[in-house]
Design a protein around this motif. Structure first.
Motif, mmCIF file in Angstrom:
data_model
loop_
_atom_site.group_PDB
_atom_site.id
_atom_site.type_symbol
_atom_site.label_atom_id
_atom_site.label_comp_id
_atom_site.label_asym_id
_atom_site.label_seq_id
_atom_site.Cartn_x
_atom_site.Cartn_y
_atom_site.Cartn_z
ATOM 1 N N UNK A 54 1.016 -1.304 -0.027
ATOM 2 C CA UNK A 54 -0.002 -0.001 -0.011
ATOM 3 C C UNK A 54 0.987 1.282 -0.026
ATOM 4 N N UNK A 55 0.462 2.513 -0.619
ATOM 5 C CA UNK A 55 1.295 3.429 -0.673
ATOM 6 C C UNK A 55 1.391 4.224 0.602
ATOM 7 N N UNK A 56 2.322 5.092 0.866
ATOM 8 C CA UNK A 56 2.328 5.764 2.044
ATOM 9 C C UNK A 56 3.020 7.225 1.745
ATOM 10 N N UNK A 57 2.767 8.227 2.667
ATOM 11 C CA UNK A 57 3.452 9.510 2.557
ATOM 12 C C UNK A 57 4.948 9.480 3.152
ATOM 13 N N UNK A 62 13.357 -3.570 4.143
ATOM 14 C CA UNK A 62 12.261 -2.884 4.852
ATOM 15 C C UNK A 62 10.984 -4.125 5.035
ATOM 16 N N UNK A 63 11.136 -4.954 3.807
ATOM 17 C CA UNK A 63 10.241 -6.135 3.853
ATOM 18 C C UNK A 63 10.323 -6.889 5.043
ATOM 19 N N UNK A 64 11.856 -7.165 5.257
ATOM 20 C CA UNK A 64 12.061 -8.032 6.393
ATOM 21 C C UNK A 64 11.633 -7.355 7.704
ATOM 22 N N UNK A 117 7.951 2.066 3.398
ATOM 23 C CA UNK A 117 8.071 0.764 2.534
ATOM 24 C C UNK A 117 7.165 1.079 1.303
ATOM 25 N N UNK A 118 6.270 1.959 1.463
ATOM 26 C CA UNK A 118 5.084 2.146 0.319
ATOM 27 C C UNK A 118 5.934 3.005 -0.866
ATOM 28 N N UNK A 136 9.001 2.722 -6.017
ATOM 29 C CA UNK A 136 10.368 2.903 -6.807
ATOM 30 C C UNK A 136 10.551 1.617 -7.601
ATOM 31 N N UNK A 137 10.183 0.591 -6.982
ATOM 32 C CA UNK A 137 10.565 -0.792 -7.639
ATOM 33 C C UNK A 137 9.450 -0.845 -8.733
#
Length: 327
Positions: free
Chosen positions: A243-246, A289-291, A251-252, A257-258
């Motif tokens: 999910x996007x975040x500000x 970040x995912x970890x 992480x969003x 970027x990916x």
């Protein structure tokens, strides 16, 4: 600040030992010549045995002994000594086998294959030759574990389980020189890894653990930015973490970027903002970040969770504490 240790000054009572360069080169030249001769015999289909040449003096006998020992070790050949055949390179074969199995335990297939090839050239004892064969079967098992995507292969019926599990199981029945405990251990390991892979086909969390492992291996192998990002994006989507975040460093944002990398590759959209996002994409940052996010969501270390897909290594009950630590 690290300090380089100062080498000890040789004691006057124990002068420094210096190798004789000329004599060393002369001996190694003889070794290389004999190795080449025996390799030609092997190329012709023979299995040559290293035999000391007759000499007259004790000093020559000592030198000849050193030469034939080195030749046999370099080739993994048998050495005739007092009417008996010796295998001087067998300890090297065992070392290569131990290395190969350790590489398999950390999913390093290329290094494991190299070590198995070296072990195959050196091993003469039947049990070590059989461990080479088992090593190749386990190599196939780990390869299948990494390459076949759980639950997403085109032929679902064919890959309901890892094909290599049966290969390992059928091979173990024939390895009559290995202890039954060792055979039983690897049969159970193959079954365990196969079950974990099959569970990943049906359970979202287990699939995410597998995908995290796959991304980690791709990152370590240097498989390429796009490959690593592709696995991480699939993982983020399956785990519901895309999910996007500000937060500009959140992480969003890393996920955006990916995705920009693949949007540019597809040519669907092209603008300056997208190029800026893609240029800032970092597989390592997204992986970390995912970890962190998965660890928080699962309540356990996400990297530790990937160990369920790692091959455990057999340690004999009679092994010394050092051998157990190495294994």
């Amino acid at each position: 600040m690290a300090v380089r240790p100062v080498p000890p000054v040789p004691s006057p009572e124990q002068p420094e030992q210096v190798a004789d360069r000329e004599e060393t080169e002369r001996l190694l030249a003889v070794v290389a010549e004999r190795v080449d001769e025996l390799r030609k015999q092997r190329f012709a289909g023979e299995d040559p045995v290293v035999v000391p040449k007759p000499v007259r003096r004790i000093s020559e006998a000592l030198r000849e002994g050193a030469i034939v020992a080195l030749v046999a070790e370099r080739l993994g050949a048998l050495l005739r000594f007092d009417e008996k055949l010796l295998a001087p390179a067998e300890d090297l074969a065992r070392d290569e086998l131990a290395s190969a199995y350790r590489f398999l335990a950390v999913w390093d297939l290329r290094a494991a294959a190299d070590a198995l090839e070296r072990a195959a050239r050196l091993a003469r004892f039947p049990e070590n030759q059989q461990r080479v064969a088992l090593g190749w079967a386990l190599h196939r098992l780990v390869s299948d574990l990494l390459q076949l995507v759980p639950g997403e292969d085109g032929d679902r019926k064919k890959h309901r389980s890892l094909p290599a599990v049966r290969i390992v199981r059928d091979l173990l029945v024939t390895l009559d020189q290995l202890p039954s405990a060792e055979r039983d251990f690897y049969a159970a390991e193959a079954e365990r890894l196969g079950n974990a892979w099959r569970e990943a086909a049906e359970d979202d969390r287990t699939w995410c653990v597998w995908a995290l492992l796959r991304a980690r291996v791709a990152l370590i192998r240097g498989e390429g930015t796009e490959t690593v990002l592709a696995w991480l994006l699939r993982l983020a989507s399956r785990a519901g973490l895309d999910a996007p975040d500000d937060d500009p460093d959140g992480l969003g944002t890393l996920v955006r970027r990916a995705r920009a990398v693949f949007a540019l590759l597809a040519g669907t959209v092209e603008d300056e903002e997208l190029r800026q996002l893609a240029s800032a994409a970092s597989p390592r940052d997204l992986f970390r970040a995912l970890v962190a996010a998965l660890t928080a969501a699962w309540g356990e270390d996400a990297l530790t969770a990937t160990h369920r897909f790692a091959l455990a290594l057999y340690v004999p009950e009679t092994a010394s504490p050092r051998e157990a630590a190495d294994g």
